[in-house]
Design an enzyme around this catalytic site. Structure first.
Site, PDB file in Angstrom:
ATOM      1  N   HIS A 186       0.833  -1.193   0.000  1.00  0.00           N
ATOM      2  CA  HIS A 186       0.000   0.000   0.000  1.00  0.00           C
ATOM      3  C   HIS A 186       0.871   1.246   0.000  1.00  0.00           C
ATOM      4  O   HIS A 186       1.672   1.431   0.918  1.00  0.00           O
ATOM      5  CB  HIS A 186      -0.887   0.046   1.259  1.00  0.00           C
ATOM      6  CG  HIS A 186      -2.113  -0.781   1.188  1.00  0.00           C
ATOM      7  ND1 HIS A 186      -3.354  -0.251   0.904  1.00  0.00           N
ATOM      8  CD2 HIS A 186      -2.316  -2.103   1.365  1.00  0.00           C
ATOM      9  CE1 HIS A 186      -4.260  -1.206   0.922  1.00  0.00           C
ATOM     10  NE2 HIS A 186      -3.655  -2.351   1.201  1.00  0.00           N
ATOM     11  N   HIS A 229      -5.334   0.236  11.278  1.00  0.00           N
ATOM     12  CA  HIS A 229      -4.351   1.252  11.642  1.00  0.00           C
ATOM     13  C   HIS A 229      -4.918   2.181  12.710  1.00  0.00           C
ATOM     14  O   HIS A 229      -6.116   2.207  12.978  1.00  0.00           O
ATOM     15  CB  HIS A 229      -3.967   2.079  10.408  1.00  0.00           C
ATOM     16  CG  HIS A 229      -5.093   2.890   9.839  1.00  0.00           C
ATOM     17  ND1 HIS A 229      -6.098   2.340   9.062  1.00  0.00           N
ATOM     18  CD2 HIS A 229      -5.393   4.213   9.939  1.00  0.00           C
ATOM     19  CE1 HIS A 229      -6.949   3.277   8.705  1.00  0.00           C
ATOM     20  NE2 HIS A 229      -6.557   4.432   9.234  1.00  0.00           N
ATOM     21  N   GLU A 235     -10.400  11.171  11.291  1.00  0.00           N
ATOM     22  CA  GLU A 235     -10.996  10.938   9.984  1.00  0.00           C
ATOM     23  C   GLU A 235     -12.524  11.033  10.034  1.00  0.00           C
ATOM     24  O   GLU A 235     -13.191  10.173  10.598  1.00  0.00           O
ATOM     25  CB  GLU A 235     -10.580   9.557   9.460  1.00  0.00           C
ATOM     26  CG  GLU A 235      -9.068   9.362   9.402  1.00  0.00           C
ATOM     27  CD  GLU A 235      -8.685   7.928   9.091  1.00  0.00           C
ATOM     28  OE1 GLU A 235      -9.597   7.091   8.881  1.00  0.00           O
ATOM     29  OE2 GLU A 235      -7.479   7.634   9.061  1.00  0.00           O
ATOM     30  N   HIS A 259     -13.610   8.388  12.889  1.00  0.00           N
ATOM     31  CA  HIS A 259     -12.563   7.646  13.596  1.00  0.00           C
ATOM     32  C   HIS A 259     -11.541   8.675  14.063  1.00  0.00           C
ATOM     33  O   HIS A 259     -10.792   9.225  13.253  1.00  0.00           O
ATOM     34  CB  HIS A 259     -11.917   6.607  12.672  1.00  0.00           C
ATOM     35  CG  HIS A 259     -12.872   5.567  12.186  1.00  0.00           C
ATOM     36  ND1 HIS A 259     -13.082   5.301  10.857  1.00  0.00           N
ATOM     37  CD2 HIS A 259     -13.699   4.729  12.866  1.00  0.00           C
ATOM     38  CE1 HIS A 259     -13.985   4.338  10.726  1.00  0.00           C
ATOM     39  NE2 HIS A 259     -14.374   3.981  11.935  1.00  0.00           N
ATOM     40  N   HIS A 265      -8.900   1.266  13.803  1.00  0.00           N
ATOM     41  CA  HIS A 265     -10.037   0.953  12.941  1.00  0.00           C
ATOM     42  C   HIS A 265      -9.525   0.322  11.652  1.00  0.00           C
ATOM     43  O   HIS A 265      -8.329   0.275  11.388  1.00  0.00           O
ATOM     44  CB  HIS A 265     -10.873   2.202  12.637  1.00  0.00           C
ATOM     45  CG  HIS A 265     -10.090   3.323  12.033  1.00  0.00           C
ATOM     46  ND1 HIS A 265      -9.287   4.160  12.770  1.00  0.00           N
ATOM     47  CD2 HIS A 265      -9.992   3.763  10.754  1.00  0.00           C
ATOM     48  CE1 HIS A 265      -8.719   5.052  11.981  1.00  0.00           C
ATOM     49  NE2 HIS A 265      -9.132   4.834  10.754  1.00  0.00           N
TER      50      HIS A 265
END
Length: 333
Positions: A186, A229, A235, A259, A265
């Site tokens: 990623h 993470h 967020e 979050h 989460h």
């Protein structure tokens, strides 16, 4: 109930402080009436508007922008405007990010170089337009977190020309050119940043506006949804249309999730199982558009948001089906 845009805004979260010009607030709006003789400007911050249902017409001092879902618009701090309905709907709704800090700009693309992500050529500013009206009008002002109103004898949108670079603009999210891994792993989620309001600390942001658009997933030996993470960014996520790949159940268009910083989460149990067992061939993630307003500051929930009747009380249960997978087997070298 008949509501104009200004009457239909509700604050969901707030971070930082408008008086010190740090942080942001996230709002939702819903309306069904035009602002005819009412006008507004926000001295506390710039407004990033994300329509979710129904196109809107934004009439500013510097011209008119017609903005539909999958487009966004930005109204600079202190700029006069009013918002009207655009199109055959019965209700119009969407999201707003109120940025108290440094103004939004394009993110530094670093090794990506000159192209991809949000390209400057795709941002549009309006041509000059004016409203010649000599009748009583109400001007609403937000200043240091409080609202004030005064009446004047003419439209404040009677500016017939402008020049300079302090201007409203709109942007079509469908012109965003995503980049990503073409072999494994990623890249940092910042590759999805459309706009950023930077801070003095490199690597953090007062606000990032991030989208998750249609794109190809091609990575091998890689769990493709967002990993589990926790980090410094808080967020606030919304869904314009479609389905978000990490939350396949419960997160609906027009919905919101939060979050906060340092809270763990990630994908729900259904998304985990699906991604863990699927064949890793190229897959087109399509018919979706999610976004985030994320900030380095903790986002505090308002009383209005905390008391909503439509809260998803079983949200935490989306992770209940996650099972222990570790058995001590060495990983890839």
């Amino acid at each position: 109930e008949r509501l104009t845009f200004l009457e239909g805004v509700r604050t969901i979260t707030s971070a930082g402080d408008a008086t010190t010009q740090v942080g942001m607030s996230a709002h939702a709006y819903v309306f069904n009436e035009d602002m005819v003789d009412d006008y507004f400007f926000n001295a506390d911050g710039e407004l990033l508007i994300v329509p979710q249902l129904g196109a809107i017409r934004v009439f500013t001092e510097m011209g008119i922008m017609d903005v539909e879902p999958l487009e966004i618009c930005l109204i600079p701090r202190g700029m006069m405007f009013k918002i009207m309905k655009g199109g055959g709907q019965t209700v119009w709704r969407g999201y707003i990010c109120e940025n108290y800090g440094a103004k939004f700009t394009l993110p530094d693309r670093g090794p990506i170089g000159a192209n991809c992500l949000a390209n400057p050529r795709d941002f549009k500013t309006p041509v000059a337009a004016f409203e010649d009206k000599e009748t009583p009008c109400r001007v609403h002002v937000k200043w240091c977190g409080k609202f004030y109103v005064t009446e004047i004898g003419h439209s404040p949108l009677d500016v017939v020309a402008w020049h300079g670079n302090y201007a409203p603009f709109k942007y079509d999210l469908r012109t965003f050119s995503p980049v990503g891994a073409i072999r494994f792993d990623h890249p940092d989620p910042s590759i999805f940043s459309v706009l950023t309001a930077p801070t003095e600390d490199a690597g953090t942001a007062n606000v990032d506006f991030v989208i998750f658009p249609p794109r190809w997933l091609v990575a091998e030996h890689t769990f493709r949804p967002p990993w589990y993470h926790r980090n410094i960014m808080s967020e606030f996520m919304g869904l314009i249309h479609g389905q978000y790949d990490a939350k396949e159940e419960g997160f609906v268009p027009g919905g919101m999730s939060l979050h906060n910083m340092m809270l763990p989460h990630g994908p729900d149990a259904l998304a985990f199982e699906k991604a863990s067992n699927t064949e890793l061939k190229p897959v087109k993630l399509d018919h979706t558009m999610a976004f985030m307003f994320e900030t380095r500051y903790p986002q505090q929930l308002t009383r209005y948001a905390a008391e909503l009747e439509t809260l998803q009380d079983d949200y935490l249960e989306c992770w209940d089906g996650l099972e222990r997978k570790f058995d001590g087997t060495p990983g890839l070298k």
